[in-house]
Design a protein around this motif. Structure first.
Motif, PDB file in Angstrom:
ATOM      1  N   TYR A  85       0.837  -1.194   0.000  1.00 20.61           N
ATOM      2  CA  TYR A  85       0.000   0.000   0.000  1.00 20.61           C
ATOM      3  C   TYR A  85       0.879   1.253   0.000  1.00 20.61           C
ATOM      4  CZ  TYR A  85      -2.953  -3.448   2.491  1.00 20.61           C
ATOM      5  OH  TYR A  85      -3.627  -4.579   2.896  1.00 20.61           O
ATOM      6  N   TYR A 114       0.164   5.160   1.188  1.00 20.20           N
ATOM      7  CA  TYR A 114      -0.742   6.091   1.838  1.00 20.20           C
ATOM      8  C   TYR A 114      -0.140   7.498   1.828  1.00 20.20           C
ATOM      9  CZ  TYR A 114      -3.792   2.498   3.892  1.00 20.20           C
ATOM     10  OH  TYR A 114      -4.691   1.476   4.082  1.00 20.20           O
ATOM     11  N   GLN A 145      -0.324  10.932   4.089  1.00 19.21           N
ATOM     12  CA  GLN A 145      -0.782  11.456   5.370  1.00 19.21           C
ATOM     13  C   GLN A 145      -0.425  12.929   5.461  1.00 19.21           C
ATOM     14  OE1 GLN A 145       0.774   9.701   9.007  1.00 19.21           O
ATOM     15  NE2 GLN A 145      -1.066  10.269  10.137  1.00 19.21           N
ATOM     16  N   PRO A 149      -4.095   8.613   7.620  1.00 13.68           N
ATOM     17  CA  PRO A 149      -3.571   8.203   6.313  1.00 13.68           C
ATOM     18  C   PRO A 149      -4.696   7.985   5.299  1.00 13.68           C
ATOM     19  CG  PRO A 149      -2.618   6.882   8.082  1.00 13.68           C
ATOM     20  CD  PRO A 149      -3.763   7.632   8.669  1.00 13.68           C
ATOM     21  N   LEU A 201       3.508   7.140   3.207  1.00 14.66           N
ATOM     22  CA  LEU A 201       3.737   5.908   3.957  1.00 14.66           C
ATOM     23  C   LEU A 201       3.537   4.705   3.052  1.00 14.66           C
ATOM     24  CD1 LEU A 201       1.644   6.854   7.106  1.00 14.66           C
ATOM     25  CD2 LEU A 201       4.118   6.587   7.082  1.00 14.66           C
ATOM     26  N   SER A 205       1.278  -6.109   3.879  1.00 15.31           N
ATOM     27  CA  SER A 205       0.599  -7.086   4.731  1.00 15.31           C
ATOM     28  C   SER A 205       0.699  -8.455   4.092  1.00 15.31           C
ATOM     29  CB  SER A 205      -0.866  -6.704   4.956  1.00 15.31           C
ATOM     30  OG  SER A 205      -1.598  -6.802   3.760  1.00 15.31           O
ATOM     31  N   LEU A 243      -1.369  -4.207   8.880  1.00 16.36           N
ATOM     32  CA  LEU A 243      -0.414  -3.553   8.009  1.00 16.36           C
ATOM     33  C   LEU A 243       0.864  -3.281   8.785  1.00 16.36           C
ATOM     34  CD1 LEU A 243      -3.044  -3.120   6.401  1.00 16.36           C
ATOM     35  CD2 LEU A 243      -2.190  -0.866   5.782  1.00 16.36           C
ATOM     36  N   PHE A 286       4.099  -0.837   8.552  1.00 11.36           N
ATOM     37  CA  PHE A 286       4.448   0.410   7.886  1.00 11.36           C
ATOM     38  C   PHE A 286       5.954   0.662   7.906  1.00 11.36           C
ATOM     39  CE2 PHE A 286       0.508   2.695   7.014  1.00 11.36           C
ATOM     40  CZ  PHE A 286      -0.406   1.958   7.742  1.00 11.36           C
ATOM     41  N   GLY A 287       6.403   1.354   6.866  1.00 12.79           N
ATOM     42  CA  GLY A 287       7.742   1.914   6.873  1.00 12.79           C
ATOM     43  C   GLY A 287       7.753   3.226   7.637  1.00 12.79           C
ATOM     44  N   ASN A 288       8.912   3.860   7.708  1.00  6.49           N
ATOM     45  CA  ASN A 288       9.044   5.109   8.453  1.00  6.49           C
ATOM     46  C   ASN A 288       8.523   6.322   7.681  1.00  6.49           C
ATOM     47  OD1 ASN A 288      10.144   4.003  10.772  1.00  6.49           O
ATOM     48  ND2 ASN A 288      12.199   4.013   9.910  1.00  6.49           N
TER      49      ASN A 288
END
Lengths: 115, 114
Positions: free
Chosen positions: A33, A35, A37, A43, A91, A95, A104, A106-108
């Motif tokens: 994904y 996103y 934000q 997000p 972001l 998953s 999910l 997430f990366g940083n």
């Protein structure tokens, strides 16, 4: 296990320039994904891949945003040309499953500033 | 279409006290999943807890529990014994059954006071 990797961490560009973000999901995760934000908001999904196919891109501004997932692994998100309102954190998440039960990861994120 | 509502933009809690963060949702799908995520000031999103719509019992993960009231369409997060490190944004999210499209709420900013 290694987490979701994103780069760059920060990016500052001028409006009308182009920018690209990269994401490497957790190994074995089929769903990826992107996103957006915006500061102070939740997000917003831009695009969702299942392996290397697009599942949902209904909120992707396709006149300026594009994304691809190479060989069902890494993904890049591109903005061309950028607008001031694109300033946000981007972001990437992945998953394991597809049935709505997998969390999910997430990366940083990449913090984009458009001036 | 699914919708997630978090009505508390900000909350304060005393250290070691319990706090409840509210989340209501709307969906026409009979099967769905509910998630809570924590986002510290550093920006990463951290998965906390999951509740399936058919789960009979409320989910718990350490100090986190999810107060799931299906008839009221609410999925409140309860944090027991708050710690200073719990200060963060908290997001409620849901997915419809059979399809992993995750929709997030607008978040609640929790501040833990020493």
């Amino acid at each position: 296990e290694a987490g979701v990797a994103q780069s760059p961490r920060y990016k500052i560009i001028e409006k009308r320039q182009s920018v690209a973000f990269w994401c490497n999901p957790i190994s074995g995760h089929a769903t990826l994904y992107w996103y957006q934000q915006i500061l102070g908001q939740g997000p917003k999904l831009l695009i969702q891949f299942q392996n290397n196919g697009v599942v949902d891109d209904s909120q992707l501004p396709k006149d300026r945003f594009s994304a691809e997932r190479l060989k069902g692994v890494d993904s890049t998100l591109k903005i061309q040309p950028a607008k001031l309102e694109d300033s946000a954190v981007y972001l990437c998440a992945s998953s394991l499953g597809v049935g709505g039960t997998s969390p999910l990861h997430f990366g940083n994120g990449t913090r984009l500033t458009v001036t | 279409a699914q919708k997630i509502t978090q009505t508390q933009p900000g909350m304060f809690v005393q250290e070691k006290e319990a706090v409840t963060l509210d989340c209501t949702y709307d969906t026409s799908d009979p099967s769905y999943g509910l998630f809570w995520y924590k986002q510290p000031s550093s920006g990463e999103m951290i998965f906390l807890i999951y509740q399936g719509s058919y789960d009979q019992q409320n989910a718990t993960e350490g100090r986190y529990s999810l107060n799931f009231q299906k008839a009221r369409k609410s999925a409140n997060l309860v944090i027991s014994a708050s710690q200073l490190g719990d200060s963060a944004m908290y997001f409620c999210a849901m997915t419809p059954g059979g399809y992993q499209k995750v929709t997030f709420g607008t978040g609640t900013k929790l501040q833990v006071i020493p």
